[in-house]
Enzyme design. Structure first.
Site, PDB file in Angstrom:
ATOM      1  N   ARG A 264       1.600  12.773  -9.414  1.00 37.86           N
ATOM      2  CA  ARG A 264       1.149  12.871  -8.022  1.00 37.86           C
ATOM      3  C   ARG A 264       2.071  13.760  -7.203  1.00 37.86           C
ATOM      4  NH1 ARG A 264       2.683   8.890  -3.308  1.00 37.86           N
ATOM      5  NH2 ARG A 264       4.567   9.031  -4.565  1.00 37.86           N
TER       6      ARG A 264
ATOM      7  N   GLU B  84      -4.632   3.113  -4.329  1.00 35.85           N
ATOM      8  CA  GLU B  84      -3.848   3.256  -5.569  1.00 35.85           C
ATOM      9  C   GLU B  84      -4.484   2.568  -6.782  1.00 35.85           C
ATOM     10  OE1 GLU B  84       0.329   2.897  -4.837  1.00 35.85           O
ATOM     11  OE2 GLU B  84       0.783   2.807  -6.979  1.00 35.85           O
TER      12      GLU B  84
ATOM     13  N   GLY C  89      -5.547  -5.513   1.791  1.00 36.62           N
ATOM     14  CA  GLY C  89      -5.353  -5.250   3.217  1.00 36.62           C
ATOM     15  C   GLY C  89      -4.341  -4.154   3.478  1.00 36.62           C
ATOM     16  N   GLY C  90      -4.279  -3.153   2.576  1.00 31.82           N
ATOM     17  CA  GLY C  90      -3.441  -1.979   2.828  1.00 31.82           C
ATOM     18  C   GLY C  90      -4.275  -0.903   3.513  1.00 31.82           C
TER      19      GLY C  90
ATOM     20  N   SER D  45       2.009  -1.698  -0.157  1.00 26.65           N
ATOM     21  CA  SER D  45       2.873  -0.506  -0.247  1.00 26.65           C
ATOM     22  C   SER D  45       2.732   0.342   1.001  1.00 26.65           C
ATOM     23  CB  SER D  45       2.503   0.351  -1.463  1.00 26.65           C
ATOM     24  OG  SER D  45       2.828  -0.313  -2.643  1.00 26.65           O
TER      25      SER D  45
ATOM     26  N   TRP E 254       5.317   0.323   3.561  1.00 27.78           N
ATOM     27  CA  TRP E 254       6.644   0.807   3.182  1.00 27.78           C
ATOM     28  C   TRP E 254       6.720   2.318   3.049  1.00 27.78           C
ATOM     29  CZ3 TRP E 254       8.253  -3.117  -1.219  1.00 27.78           C
ATOM     30  CH2 TRP E 254       8.249  -4.407  -0.683  1.00 27.78           C
TER      31      TRP E 254
ATOM     32  N   HIS F 226       7.003   3.629  -9.207  1.00 25.06           N
ATOM     33  CA  HIS F 226       6.712   3.888  -7.802  1.00 25.06           C
ATOM     34  C   HIS F 226       5.226   4.034  -7.505  1.00 25.06           C
ATOM     35  CE1 HIS F 226       7.542   5.210  -3.762  1.00 25.06           C
ATOM     36  NE2 HIS F 226       7.026   6.398  -3.961  1.00 25.06           N
TER      37      HIS F 226
ATOM     38  N   GLN G 236       7.358   5.982   3.587  1.00 25.78           N
ATOM     39  CA  GLN G 236       8.354   6.554   4.484  1.00 25.78           C
ATOM     40  C   GLN G 236       8.044   7.994   4.854  1.00 25.78           C
ATOM     41  OE1 GLN G 236      12.126   6.081   2.546  1.00 25.78           O
ATOM     42  NE2 GLN G 236      12.088   3.849   2.688  1.00 25.78           N
TER      43      GLN G 236
ATOM     44  N   GLU H 127       8.200  18.346   1.866  1.00 26.23           N
ATOM     45  CA  GLU H 127       8.554  17.449   0.755  1.00 26.23           C
ATOM     46  C   GLU H 127       8.493  18.219  -0.555  1.00 26.23           C
ATOM     47  OE1 GLU H 127       6.337  13.785   0.649  1.00 26.23           O
ATOM     48  OE2 GLU H 127       7.681  12.818   2.070  1.00 26.23           O
TER      49      GLU H 127
ATOM     50  N   SER I 169      -0.847  10.232  -1.769  1.00 26.37           N
ATOM     51  CA  SER I 169      -1.488   8.941  -2.051  1.00 26.37           C
ATOM     52  C   SER I 169      -2.045   8.292  -0.798  1.00 26.37           C
ATOM     53  CB  SER I 169      -0.529   7.997  -2.766  1.00 26.37           C
ATOM     54  OG  SER I 169       0.758   8.136  -2.248  1.00 26.37           O
ATOM     55  N   LEU I 170      -1.312   8.350   0.312  1.00 27.38           N
ATOM     56  CA  LEU I 170      -1.896   7.827   1.560  1.00 27.38           C
ATOM     57  C   LEU I 170      -3.140   8.649   1.896  1.00 27.38           C
ATOM     58  CD1 LEU I 170       1.266   7.211   3.793  1.00 27.38           C
ATOM     59  CD2 LEU I 170      -0.148   5.488   2.677  1.00 27.38           C
TER      60      LEU I 170
ATOM     61  N   HIS J 247       9.964   6.987  -9.125  1.00 24.51           N
ATOM     62  CA  HIS J 247      10.666   7.647  -8.025  1.00 24.51           C
ATOM     63  C   HIS J 247      12.096   7.851  -8.463  1.00 24.51           C
ATOM     64  CE1 HIS J 247      12.177   8.753  -4.132  1.00 24.51           C
ATOM     65  NE2 HIS J 247      10.931   8.778  -3.681  1.00 24.51           N
TER      66      HIS J 247
HETATM   67  C1  LIG Z   1       8.399   2.437  -0.859  1.00 23.70           C
HETATM   68  C2  LIG Z   1       7.160   3.285  -0.940  1.00 23.70           C
HETATM   69  C3  LIG Z   1       7.092   4.485  -0.218  1.00 23.70           C
HETATM   70  C4  LIG Z   1       5.943   5.282  -0.280  1.00 23.70           C
HETATM   71  N1  LIG Z   1       5.873   6.424   0.469  1.00 23.70           N
HETATM   72  C5  LIG Z   1       4.721   7.144   0.488  1.00 23.70           C
HETATM   73  C6  LIG Z   1       4.562   8.252   1.353  1.00 23.70           C
HETATM   74  O1  LIG Z   1       5.444   8.593   2.122  1.00 23.70           O
HETATM   75  N2  LIG Z   1       3.388   8.943   1.309  1.00 23.70           N
HETATM   76  C7  LIG Z   1       2.360   8.590   0.483  1.00 23.70           C
HETATM   77  O2  LIG Z   1       1.323   9.240   0.494  1.00 23.70           O
HETATM   78  N3  LIG Z   1       2.487   7.513  -0.326  1.00 23.70           N
HETATM   79  C8  LIG Z   1       3.623   6.784  -0.332  1.00 23.70           C
HETATM   80  N4  LIG Z   1       3.720   5.693  -1.156  1.00 23.70           N
HETATM   81  C9  LIG Z   1       2.550   5.266  -1.909  1.00 23.70           C
HETATM   82  C10 LIG Z   1       1.541   4.652  -0.960  1.00 23.70           C
HETATM   83  O3  LIG Z   1       2.231   3.845  -0.023  1.00 23.70           O
HETATM   84  C11 LIG Z   1       0.509   3.808  -1.681  1.00 23.70           C
HETATM   85  O4  LIG Z   1      -0.027   4.499  -2.764  1.00 23.70           O
HETATM   86  C12 LIG Z   1      -0.615   3.433  -0.727  1.00 23.70           C
HETATM   87  O5  LIG Z   1      -0.090   2.838   0.442  1.00 23.70           O
HETATM   88  C13 LIG Z   1      -1.571   2.485  -1.407  1.00 23.70           C
HETATM   89  O6  LIG Z   1      -2.444   1.961  -0.440  1.00 23.70           O
HETATM   90  P1  LIG Z   1      -3.483   0.855  -0.902  1.00 23.70           P
HETATM   91  O7  LIG Z   1      -4.257   0.486   0.305  1.00 23.70           O
HETATM   92  O8  LIG Z   1      -4.198   1.338  -2.094  1.00 23.70           O
HETATM   93  O9  LIG Z   1      -2.567  -0.354  -1.413  1.00 23.70           O
HETATM   94  P2  LIG Z   1      -1.521  -1.280  -0.640  1.00 23.70           P
HETATM   95  O10 LIG Z   1      -1.092  -0.699   0.634  1.00 23.70           O
HETATM   96  O11 LIG Z   1      -0.459  -1.642  -1.630  1.00 23.70           O
HETATM   97  O12 LIG Z   1      -2.376  -2.571  -0.306  1.00 23.70           O
HETATM   98  C14 LIG Z   1      -2.834  -3.425  -1.329  1.00 23.70           C
HETATM   99  C15 LIG Z   1      -3.344  -4.694  -0.696  1.00 23.70           C
HETATM  100  O13 LIG Z   1      -3.978  -5.506  -1.682  1.00 23.70           O
HETATM  101  C16 LIG Z   1      -3.481  -6.841  -1.598  1.00 23.70           C
HETATM  102  N5  LIG Z   1      -3.668  -7.433  -2.924  1.00 23.70           N
HETATM  103  C17 LIG Z   1      -3.121  -7.050  -4.104  1.00 23.70           C
HETATM  104  N6  LIG Z   1      -3.586  -7.824  -5.099  1.00 23.70           N
HETATM  105  C18 LIG Z   1      -4.447  -8.700  -4.545  1.00 23.70           C
HETATM  106  C19 LIG Z   1      -5.258  -9.765  -5.065  1.00 23.70           C
HETATM  107  N7  LIG Z   1      -5.275 -10.057  -6.374  1.00 23.70           N
HETATM  108  N8  LIG Z   1      -6.017 -10.489  -4.196  1.00 23.70           N
HETATM  109  C20 LIG Z   1      -6.019 -10.200  -2.871  1.00 23.70           C
HETATM  110  N9  LIG Z   1      -5.275  -9.204  -2.329  1.00 23.70           N
HETATM  111  C21 LIG Z   1      -4.513  -8.464  -3.162  1.00 23.70           C
HETATM  112  C22 LIG Z   1      -2.059  -6.671  -1.120  1.00 23.70           C
HETATM  113  O14 LIG Z   1      -1.514  -7.831  -0.566  1.00 23.70           O
HETATM  114  C23 LIG Z   1      -2.272  -5.567  -0.083  1.00 23.70           C
HETATM  115  O15 LIG Z   1      -2.775  -6.099   1.112  1.00 23.70           O
HETATM  116  C24 LIG Z   1       4.864   4.890  -1.100  1.00 23.70           C
HETATM  117  C25 LIG Z   1       4.940   3.693  -1.822  1.00 23.70           C
HETATM  118  C26 LIG Z   1       6.074   2.892  -1.738  1.00 23.70           C
HETATM  119  C27 LIG Z   1       6.119   1.613  -2.509  1.00 23.70           C
END
Ligand SMILES: Cc1cc2nc3c(=O)[nH]c(=O)nc-3n(C[C@H](O)[C@H](O)[C@H](O)COP(=O)(O)OP(=O)(O)OC[C@H]3O[C@@H](n4cnc5c(N)ncnc54)[C@H](O)[C@@H]3O)c2cc1C
Length: 535
Positions: A380, A369, A20-21, A49, A52, A345, A54, A121, A385-386, A240
């Site tokens: 990266r 991710e 749910g990201g 992530s 979070w 990170h 920023q 950046e 990544s977003l 990071h």
């Molecule tokens: C502190 C921080 C700052 C960052 N800043 C930036 C930025 O400024 N710009 C940028 O581009 N990137 C940034 N990144 C990286 C970026 O945030 C992530 O790469 C991106 O948000 C990943 O999105 P996602 O949807 O793939 O995963 P996520 O947003 O991590 O979502 C994963 C989801 O899967 C769920 N999940 C995990 N395992 C399971 C499971 N087994 N069963 C069910 N649900 C599960 C989690 O609960 C969550 O809902 C940052 C990362 C961090 C940690």
């Protein structure tokens, strides 16, 4: 929680999205009005992530900037392994996806003329980061998407369940096995589906020092690997350089944008040690800055991010999240340097996918991710990544649109799980500690081999499925790091400290290959221990 009431899990024609990201929610919204089930281990908005982030999203929307320039920066940082066509495609679609996010209600900052405001950046040749109120991009994005999801009746959300295994038949996915989160005694639940999107995020929490939430412990990657999917580039983990040393797990982040605004890195003698390491000093690529910080700390120096001159009294207004983290740790960043250290990170590696987000298993897509598209190569570029998550979520939705998904004939059989038991905290802790010490910023053959043997043993013997999945991913990272005898991008080997041109190719591996390497290393170790007795 559910937007739709009635559902028969056995005759499911829903697309199932795990995570749910940004990747998961955006894909669900793009698929509407097609029925979708989103599974998230944490309540939406938590444990991701995305919330979070920023800095923001990299997008060449400013005057004078171009997708080609953005792609060129991505390729330069990726240290020879970026798939150039993929990087260009990503940059070209950035503007459209940012406008999608605006449409879903994300309040990106604007300049005085009403145009999207862009920040600078590290390693970007232009101001290109679309952001929200300084450092609030992630929270603003996830909040807007959650609202949009709650308003969309075709999206059913199941929160508080952890996916633990993909069920397959003849190389195609047939379903997903889940379990109520935090209840090791709960019986597994099986959902039938022939279209599953993995969007489970990264692996940072496999490390003791990380900026990632606890949910980012590589479970999605492990599930795909256990089902036989090809895994790409697992050895490439970005550290990071400036996590705040505040004694918290995960460690709060001091965003790169602070250095973009002129904050400097100093050691406990007040020296700007990055000046001697790279012409771009603090704005050098992340891996170089992370190794610089790591080396200072290894040499017994404290390392600090000094924003006193660059931001001073403006700190709280410009970077409210970092400011709050510092204040909670008793540091006033306007008047004091912030103690920092490198932390796991971002994972460049993941489930290997093509340009449509398809994995090597029929019916399994991966986005965000957890996937590896080839866009990041060995390292990266900040804020890509977003962008990758949102671009691939849209592409996956488009690809699935073209598919008709048959309901599985029957409910797939749950996977045999060795034994049920709670997650043994001590084993988890030692796995995470070993990832940081043996598979971290600086790596070396013997340490990697020791880690491989240790993770293989946990993977084989674990009675808890979450631990087994963590060890599976750790094993893939460690074996690929052991195999890659060079230093490239984020992967640094003290025993092979230079780039080896003949190794300029991505890693494509599998759990079976990782287990073979582990068996070889265990055999070698037992021969070595046996030798003195033979002699
Ligand atoms: C502190 C921080 C700052 C960052 N800043 C930036 C930025 O400024 N710009 C940028 O581009 N990137 C940034 N990144 C990286 C970026 O945030 C992530 O790469 C991106 O948000 C990943 O999105 P996602 O949807 O793939 O995963 P996520 O947003 O991590 O979502 C994963 C989801 O899967 C769920 N999940 C995990 N395992 C399971 C499971 N087994 N069963 C069910 N649900 C599960 C989690 O609960 C969550 O809902 C940052 C990362 C961090 C940690």
């Amino acid at each position: 929680m559910s937007n739709r009431r009635h559902h028969d899990l056995t005759r499911n024609t829903d697309v199932v999205i795990v995570g749910g990201g940004l990747a998961g929610l955006f894909c669900a919204l793009k698929l509407a009005p097609r029925p979708v089930t989103v599974i998230s281990v944490a309540p939406l908005g938590q444990g991701a992530s995305t919330a979070w982030a920023q800095g923001g999203i990299a997008a060449a929307v400013a005057e004078g900037d171009s997708a080609e320039a953005h792609a060129a920066d991505t390729i330069a940082v990726g240290a020879g392994l970026v798939d150039e066509a993929i990087a260009l495609g990503l940059a070209q679609e950035a503007s459209a996806r940012v406008h999608d996010l605006l449409h879903y209600g994300v309040p990106f900052d604007r300049d005085l003329e009403g145009k999207l405001a862009v920040a600078r950046e590290a390693a970007h040749s232009a101001r290109r980061i679309v952001h929200v109120r300084g450092d609030m991009a992630g929270l603003a994005i996830i909040s807007a998407l959650i609202e949009a999801v709650r308003r969309t009746p075709s999206i059913r959300v199941i929160e508080g369940y952890a996916a633990e295994a993909l069920l397959t038949e003849d190389g195609a996915v047939t379903g997903l096995q889940l379990r109520k989160a935090g209840d090791a005694a709960a019986r597994p639940v099986t959902i039938a589906s022939r279209a599953i999107v993995l969007a489970t995020g990264g692996i940072g929490h496999l490390y003791a020092m990380t900026t990632n939430p606890a949910e980012a412990s590589g479970l999605g990657l492990a599930m795909a690997a256990r089902a036989g999917a090809v895994i790409a580039d697992p050895e490439f983990v970005q550290f990071h350089p400036t996590a705040i040393m505040a004694g918290r797990d995960p460690a709060p982040l001091a965003t790169e944008a602070l250095r973009g605004e002129g904050a400097t890195l100093i050691n406990d003698k007040g020296e700007r040690f990055m000046l001697a390491r790279h012409p771009l000093a603090e704005l050098a690529p992340r891996d170089i800055v992370a190794r610089g910080v790591f080396a200072e700390i290894a040499a017994g120096h404290g390392v600090f991010l000094d924003a006193r001159a660059a931001l001073g009294a403006h700190f709280a207004k410009e970077f409210p999240t970092v400011h709050a983290s510092c204040m909670a740790a008793g540091i006033d960043p306007a008047t004091q340097p912030i103690p920092v250290a490198p932390a796991a990170h971002y994972h460049m590696g993941g489930v290997a996918v093509d340009a449509r987000g398809r994995s090597s298993l029929r019916g399994l897509w991966a986005g965000g991710e957890v996937s590896s598209t080839g866009a990041h190569g060995a390292n990266r570029l900040a804020s890509n990544s977003l962008l990758e998550a949102v671009v691939y979520a849209a592409r996956i939705a488009e690809d699935i649109e073209d598919h008709s998904i048959a309901a599985p004939a029957r409910l797939p059989t749950a996977q045999a799980i060795p034994r049920y038991g709670t997650l043994p905290a001590q084993t988890e802790q030692s796995l995470r500690a070993m990832m940081t010490s043996h598979v971290g910023v600086i790596r070396e053959r013997e340490h990697l081999a020791e880690a491989v043997r240790s993770f293989a043993a946990i993977e084989r013997d674990a009675g808890n499925i979450a631990l087994r999945n963590m060890a599976t991913t750790a094993l893939l990272v460690a074996t690929s790091a052991w195999v890659r005898r060079e230093s490239r991008g984020a992967h640094f080997r003290s025993d092979y400290p230079v780039v080896e041109p003949r190794l300029a190719h991505r890693t494509m591996t599998s759990l079976a290959a990782a287990k073979d390497i582990a068996a070889l290393l265990s055999e070698r170790a037992s021969v070595r221990t046996a030798q003195p007795m033979i002699a």
